[in-house]
Structure formats: structure tokens, C-alpha cells
Write a protein that holds these residues in place. Structure first.
Motif, short mmCIF file in Angstrom:
data_model
loop_
_atom_site.label_atom_id
_atom_site.label_comp_id
_atom_site.label_asym_id
_atom_site.label_seq_id
_atom_site.Cartn_x
_atom_site.Cartn_y
_atom_site.Cartn_z
N GLN A 116 0.83 -1.21 0.00
CA GLN A 116 0.00 0.00 0.00
C GLN A 116 0.87 1.27 0.00
OE1 GLN A 116 -3.20 0.09 2.96
NE2 GLN A 116 -3.18 -2.13 2.99
N ILE A 117 1.93 1.22 0.79
CA ILE A 117 2.84 2.37 0.85
C ILE A 117 3.57 2.52 -0.48
CG2 ILE A 117 4.88 3.33 1.98
CD1 ILE A 117 3.93 1.72 4.52
N ALA A 118 3.99 1.39 -1.07
CA ALA A 118 4.67 1.43 -2.37
C ALA A 118 3.75 2.01 -3.44
CB ALA A 118 5.13 0.02 -2.76
N GLU A 119 2.45 1.64 -3.38
CA GLU A 119 1.50 2.17 -4.36
C GLU A 119 1.31 3.67 -4.17
OE1 GLU A 119 -3.05 1.41 -6.00
OE2 GLU A 119 -2.15 0.02 -4.57
N LYS A 120 1.27 4.10 -2.90
CA LYS A 120 1.14 5.53 -2.61
C LYS A 120 2.31 6.31 -3.22
CE LYS A 120 0.22 9.35 -0.10
NZ LYS A 120 -1.02 10.13 -0.10
N ILE A 121 3.52 5.81 -3.00
CA ILE A 121 4.72 6.49 -3.53
C ILE A 121 4.71 6.46 -5.06
CG2 ILE A 121 7.24 6.46 -3.62
CD1 ILE A 121 7.17 5.31 -0.73
N THR A 122 4.30 5.31 -5.63
CA THR A 122 4.20 5.20 -7.09
C THR A 122 3.25 6.25 -7.64
OG1 THR A 122 4.64 2.82 -7.06
CG2 THR A 122 3.55 3.69 -9.02
N ASN A 123 2.09 6.41 -7.00
CA ASN A 123 1.11 7.40 -7.44
C ASN A 123 1.67 8.82 -7.36
OD1 ASN A 123 -0.87 5.51 -8.03
ND2 ASN A 123 -1.77 5.58 -6.00
N ILE A 169 7.89 0.73 5.77
CA ILE A 169 8.36 1.77 4.84
C ILE A 169 9.59 1.27 4.10
CG2 ILE A 169 9.02 4.18 4.59
CD1 ILE A 169 6.30 3.81 5.95
N ARG A 170 10.51 0.69 4.84
CA ARG A 170 11.75 0.21 4.22
C ARG A 170 11.48 -0.96 3.28
NH1 ARG A 170 14.93 1.18 9.88
NH2 ARG A 170 15.25 3.42 9.55
N GLU A 171 10.50 -1.79 3.62
CA GLU A 171 10.11 -2.88 2.72
C GLU A 171 9.53 -2.32 1.44
OE1 GLU A 171 9.19 -6.58 1.03
OE2 GLU A 171 10.59 -6.00 2.60
N SER A 172 8.71 -1.27 1.54
CA SER A 172 8.12 -0.65 0.35
C SER A 172 9.21 -0.03 -0.52
CB SER A 172 7.08 0.41 0.73
OG SER A 172 7.68 1.56 1.29
N LEU A 173 10.21 0.56 0.12
CA LEU A 173 11.32 1.17 -0.65
C LEU A 173 12.15 0.09 -1.34
CD1 LEU A 173 12.49 3.97 1.82
CD2 LEU A 173 10.99 4.17 -0.17
N TYR A 174 12.28 -1.05 -0.68
CA TYR A 174 12.97 -2.17 -1.32
C TYR A 174 12.21 -2.62 -2.57
CZ TYR A 174 14.47 -6.96 -2.18
OH TYR A 174 14.91 -8.12 -2.78
N LEU A 175 10.87 -2.72 -2.45
CA LEU A 175 10.04 -3.11 -3.59
C LEU A 175 10.18 -2.11 -4.74
CD1 LEU A 175 6.77 -4.11 -1.66
CD2 LEU A 175 8.37 -5.68 -2.80
N LEU A 176 10.16 -0.82 -4.39
CA LEU A 176 10.25 0.22 -5.42
C LEU A 176 11.62 0.26 -6.06
CD1 LEU A 176 8.22 3.01 -3.61
CD2 LEU A 176 7.50 1.73 -5.62
N ALA A 177 12.66 -0.03 -5.27
CA ALA A 177 14.01 -0.08 -5.84
C ALA A 177 14.12 -1.27 -6.79
CB ALA A 177 15.04 -0.19 -4.72
N THR A 178 13.51 -2.40 -6.42
CA THR A 178 13.50 -3.58 -7.28
C THR A 178 12.77 -3.29 -8.59
OG1 THR A 178 13.55 -5.05 -5.36
CG2 THR A 178 12.81 -6.00 -7.44
N ASP A 179 11.69 -2.49 -8.48
CA ASP A 179 10.92 -2.13 -9.67
C ASP A 179 11.56 -1.01 -10.48
OD1 ASP A 179 8.95 -4.01 -9.23
OD2 ASP A 179 7.67 -2.67 -8.08
#
Length: 222
Positions: free
Chosen positions: A15-22, A51-61
């Protein structure tokens, strides 16, 4: 959207990763801008771990990158990176089109594509973010019809980066309308079994996206 849609996940980190993506898609977060973990921890009422998990996901993407002494920042794309991403997309979609066979078995996916086009038609064409999402959905269905897990997996890995880039090509209403009409032609040709003709139109469609992104990001190319 296709079952492997990378944006569909209900966990807090997603959810946090999607928020940052948006926020990246809307331009609220700009390339090079630092991601402030404390802001999201406060907004979502959580510790720093999700938060750090979401940043890891976004870095992977490929949407953020970690820079020493600065932390996580929104990724900016070099000219070569932009062309590589868009050309990889074209190559994978072209390969998927070559894999199309036995359209009778593809009818459920064709129906989903028809429904997606209806959603496009009903959308306010000024809503470029929503259109970019529908556009991505349509193209993911094209990939799905290939029946190739390899193509699908490779394409999905590029999805978030492509979503951010493609939105830049839909900032004008005329571009949205043109894109919708091209999707209709592509699907109509596929339904008639004219796959090679559909592939040619798809290639022209993708070239148009490259040209518009080029004008947006690299005005010196005009």
C-alpha cells in the motif's frame, strides 16, 4: 486487471509502495527527490519497517534508487535508459503477438480487452493517470494472450517503470483519444485473425508513445 498486476496487493508495504508510485506518477515526487520515511510512517501509523520494505520493492521495480549519504530518492532516467525500457517493451509485445494462436481459446481475454476499451471510452480523457493504468492493463492482456510465462514475467518486471513513463505520453487529451482509437483497431484486427496487421499497428502505436515521451523529456530531440 491481469492476475499478475504488480499494483494489486493489500499488504501495508505494498500500500505504501503504491502511494509512492502514485506520487511519482502525478509529479508530486520529482526525479532526485528524497523519500522521507518519517512522513509515510506518520501517515500510515506504522514503524519504519514497512516503509523500508516498500522502498525495497520500489528499488527492485526501478522507481527509486539508494544513494550513499542521501538515502532513497526518486529515480531519474538517462536518455539511454528511457529508450532501452521503451524498446524492450516493443520487443516483448512484438514477440507476444507472434505467439498468438487459437483465438477461440483466447476469447475470455479478448472480452476483458473489450471491457477495458469501454472503460477507456467512459473515462474523462483529461484523467491521464487513470488512462495510463487502463492502457497498461490493455497491453498486459496482449502479453497474457501469448501464453508465454517467460514473456509475461519479463514484461511484468518492467510494469511500474513503464507506467510512469507512459503517463508522460498521455498529458494531452488528443493523445488519449488517438490511443483509444488505436487500441480499438488493434483488437479488431486480432479478433479477425489478422495478427500481423495488428502487430504493425501496435508497432506504430508504440512508436507514437516513444515520440511523445521524447518531446516531453528530451525537448532537444525536436
Amino acid at each position: 486487471m491481469p492476475d499478475n498486476d504488480p499494483l494489486q496487493n493489500t499488504s501495508l508495504s505494498h500500500q505504501i509502495a503504491e502511494k509512492i508510485t502514485n506520487q511519482i506518477m502525478s509529479g508530486e515526487l520529482q526525479p532526485g527527490e528524497k523519500i522521507i520515511e518519517a512522513n509515510y510512517a506518520k501517515e500510515f501509523g506504522t514503524s519504519r519497517a514497512p516503509i523500508r520494505e516498500s522502498l525495497y520493492l520500489l528499488a527492485t521495480d526501478g522507481l527509486i534508487e539508494r544513494i550513499p549519504r542521501r538515502g532513497a530518492v526518486v529515480k531519474g532516467y538517462s536518455e539511454m535508459e528511457v529508450y532501452d525500457l521503451l524498446e524492450l517493451r516493443m520487443m516483448l509485445e512484438g514477440l507476444a503477438m507472434k505467439r498468438l494462436a487459437d483465438l477461440e481459446q483466447k476469447q475470455p481475454t479478448i472480452k476483458k480487452m473489450e471491457d477495458t476499451i469501454k472503460e477507456m471510452d467512459a473515462l474523462d480523457s483529461r484523467d491521464d493517470k487513470a488512462y495510463a493504468l487502463l492502457n497498461q492493463t490493455f497491453h498486459l492482456y496482449l502479453i497474457e494472450m501469448s501464453g508465454s510465462k517467460t514473456i509475461k514475467d519479463m514484461y511484468t518486471r518492467l510494469s511500474r517503470q513503464l507506467l510512469v513513463l507512459q503517463r508522460m505520453s498521455f498529458l494531452e487529451e488528443a493523445h488519449v483519444r488517438k490511443s483509444i482509437e488505436e487500441h480499438k483497431v488493434i483488437l479488431d484486427l486480432i479478433k479477425k485473425g489478422l495478427v500481423e496487421e495488428a502487430r504493425v499497428i501496435l508497432d506504430m502505436h508504440n512508436q507514437g508513445i516513444i515520440s511523445r515521451i521524447e518531446q516531453k523529456i528530451f525537448p532537444h530531440k525536436k
